[in-house]
Each structure stands twice: as structure tokens, then as C-alpha cells.
Design a protein around this motif. Structure first.
Motif, PDB file in Angstrom:
ATOM      1  N   TRP A 175       0.716  -7.024  -0.839  1.00  0.00           N
ATOM      2  CA  TRP A 175      -0.538  -7.582  -1.345  1.00  0.00           C
ATOM      3  C   TRP A 175      -1.567  -7.738  -0.230  1.00  0.00           C
ATOM      4  O   TRP A 175      -2.762  -7.560  -0.459  1.00  0.00           O
ATOM      5  CB  TRP A 175      -0.286  -8.913  -2.051  1.00  0.00           C
ATOM      6  CG  TRP A 175       0.461  -8.690  -3.316  1.00  0.00           C
ATOM      7  CD1 TRP A 175       1.767  -8.981  -3.560  1.00  0.00           C
ATOM      8  CD2 TRP A 175      -0.040  -8.070  -4.501  1.00  0.00           C
ATOM      9  NE1 TRP A 175       2.107  -8.588  -4.832  1.00  0.00           N
ATOM     10  CE2 TRP A 175       1.010  -8.031  -5.432  1.00  0.00           C
ATOM     11  CE3 TRP A 175      -1.278  -7.550  -4.870  1.00  0.00           C
ATOM     12  CZ2 TRP A 175       0.869  -7.483  -6.702  1.00  0.00           C
ATOM     13  CZ3 TRP A 175      -1.423  -7.024  -6.147  1.00  0.00           C
ATOM     14  CH2 TRP A 175      -0.360  -6.990  -7.032  1.00  0.00           C
ATOM     15  N   VAL A 176      -1.128  -8.054   0.959  1.00  0.00           N
ATOM     16  CA  VAL A 176      -2.060  -8.132   2.094  1.00  0.00           C
ATOM     17  C   VAL A 176      -2.647  -6.750   2.353  1.00  0.00           C
ATOM     18  O   VAL A 176      -3.859  -6.594   2.517  1.00  0.00           O
ATOM     19  CB  VAL A 176      -1.362  -8.681   3.362  1.00  0.00           C
ATOM     20  CG1 VAL A 176      -2.270  -8.568   4.574  1.00  0.00           C
ATOM     21  CG2 VAL A 176      -0.940 -10.126   3.157  1.00  0.00           C
ATOM     22  N   ALA A 177      -1.809  -5.728   2.374  1.00  0.00           N
ATOM     23  CA  ALA A 177      -2.289  -4.357   2.588  1.00  0.00           C
ATOM     24  C   ALA A 177      -3.198  -3.904   1.459  1.00  0.00           C
ATOM     25  O   ALA A 177      -4.116  -3.103   1.669  1.00  0.00           O
ATOM     26  CB  ALA A 177      -1.104  -3.409   2.735  1.00  0.00           C
ATOM     27  N   ARG A 234       3.414   0.686   4.235  1.00  0.00           N
ATOM     28  CA  ARG A 234       2.858   1.757   5.075  1.00  0.00           C
ATOM     29  C   ARG A 234       1.980   2.697   4.264  1.00  0.00           C
ATOM     30  O   ARG A 234       0.907   3.110   4.715  1.00  0.00           O
ATOM     31  CB  ARG A 234       3.991   2.537   5.740  1.00  0.00           C
ATOM     32  CG  ARG A 234       4.770   1.733   6.750  1.00  0.00           C
ATOM     33  CD  ARG A 234       5.706   2.585   7.567  1.00  0.00           C
ATOM     34  NE  ARG A 234       6.528   3.482   6.800  1.00  0.00           N
ATOM     35  CZ  ARG A 234       7.732   3.212   6.320  1.00  0.00           C
ATOM     36  NH1 ARG A 234       8.280   2.032   6.552  1.00  0.00           N
ATOM     37  NH2 ARG A 234       8.403   4.107   5.641  1.00  0.00           N
ATOM     38  N   SER A 235       2.397   3.008   3.059  1.00  0.00           N
ATOM     39  CA  SER A 235       1.617   3.888   2.196  1.00  0.00           C
ATOM     40  C   SER A 235       0.278   3.251   1.821  1.00  0.00           C
ATOM     41  O   SER A 235      -0.759   3.920   1.831  1.00  0.00           O
ATOM     42  CB  SER A 235       2.423   4.207   0.946  1.00  0.00           C
ATOM     43  OG  SER A 235       1.673   4.994   0.069  1.00  0.00           O
ATOM     44  N   CYS A 264      -3.702   4.497   2.714  1.00  0.00           N
ATOM     45  CA  CYS A 264      -4.662   4.782   1.643  1.00  0.00           C
ATOM     46  C   CYS A 264      -5.995   4.070   1.832  1.00  0.00           C
ATOM     47  O   CYS A 264      -6.979   4.421   1.187  1.00  0.00           O
ATOM     48  CB  CYS A 264      -4.074   4.367   0.293  1.00  0.00           C
ATOM     49  SG  CYS A 264      -2.731   5.401  -0.259  1.00  0.00           S
ATOM     50  N   LYS A 265      -6.017   3.066   2.698  1.00  0.00           N
ATOM     51  CA  LYS A 265      -7.220   2.263   2.880  1.00  0.00           C
ATOM     52  C   LYS A 265      -8.313   3.081   3.570  1.00  0.00           C
ATOM     53  O   LYS A 265      -8.061   3.776   4.551  1.00  0.00           O
ATOM     54  CB  LYS A 265      -6.937   1.026   3.728  1.00  0.00           C
ATOM     55  CG  LYS A 265      -5.837   0.126   3.194  1.00  0.00           C
ATOM     56  CD  LYS A 265      -6.183  -0.449   1.862  1.00  0.00           C
ATOM     57  CE  LYS A 265      -7.127  -1.599   2.005  1.00  0.00           C
ATOM     58  NZ  LYS A 265      -7.372  -2.283   0.762  1.00  0.00           N
ATOM     59  N   ARG A 320     -10.886   5.891   8.232  1.00  0.00           N
ATOM     60  CA  ARG A 320     -12.039   6.058   9.125  1.00  0.00           C
ATOM     61  C   ARG A 320     -11.648   5.823  10.582  1.00  0.00           C
ATOM     62  O   ARG A 320     -12.131   6.510  11.474  1.00  0.00           O
ATOM     63  CB  ARG A 320     -13.161   5.113   8.722  1.00  0.00           C
ATOM     64  CG  ARG A 320     -13.925   5.577   7.492  1.00  0.00           C
ATOM     65  CD  ARG A 320     -15.167   4.748   7.239  1.00  0.00           C
ATOM     66  NE  ARG A 320     -14.873   3.360   6.914  1.00  0.00           N
ATOM     67  CZ  ARG A 320     -14.518   2.913   5.709  1.00  0.00           C
ATOM     68  NH1 ARG A 320     -14.412   3.767   4.707  1.00  0.00           N
ATOM     69  NH2 ARG A 320     -14.289   1.645   5.497  1.00  0.00           N
ATOM     70  N   ALA A 321     -10.766   4.878  10.824  1.00  0.00           N
ATOM     71  CA  ALA A 321     -10.351   4.557  12.186  1.00  0.00           C
ATOM     72  C   ALA A 321      -9.306   5.548  12.723  1.00  0.00           C
ATOM     73  O   ALA A 321      -9.233   5.780  13.923  1.00  0.00           O
ATOM     74  CB  ALA A 321      -9.796   3.139  12.246  1.00  0.00           C
TER      75      ALA A 321
END
Length: 52
Positions: free
Chosen positions: A4-6, A28-29, A33-34, A39-40
Motif C-alpha cells: 500500500w505504501v508503494a 517491487r513490481s 510501475c510508478k 523518470r528517475a
């Protein structure tokens, strides 16, 4: 709770960097996906060694 944090839209990159090495593949998945993560770390999807 790490999933949930991810999943949170406003989680800072520094937290995603910690979660990237989580033992749970779902976490990790989600990190990969974020948009913030992509971008980073645009080449992360090419890295080997992850079971996803």
C-alpha cells in the motif's frame, strides 16, 4: 502494508528506492510501475535478476 505504501501516489522517491529491494515481488513490481520511479530510473526495466 508495504504494498500500500508503494501504491500511494505521493510516496517520495527515497521511499521507493528502499522498497525497490523488498523481498515481496508485488512491492517491487508496484515500485517499478510508478511514474516517479520510471523518470528517475528509466533503464530499470532492462535490469536482470528480478523474477517479475
Amino acid at each position: 502494508m508495504r504494498v500500500w505504501v508503494a501504491h500511494n501516489k505521493k510516496v517520495p522517491l527515497i521511499i521507493l528506492e528502499e522498497l525497490r529491494h523488498d523481498p515481496d515481488a508485488r512491492v517491487r513490481s508496484m515500485v517499478r510501475c510508478k511514474g516517479t520511479w520510471r523518470r528517475a530510473h528509466p533503464d530499470d526495466y532492462k535490469r536482470l535478476g528480478d523474477p517479475e
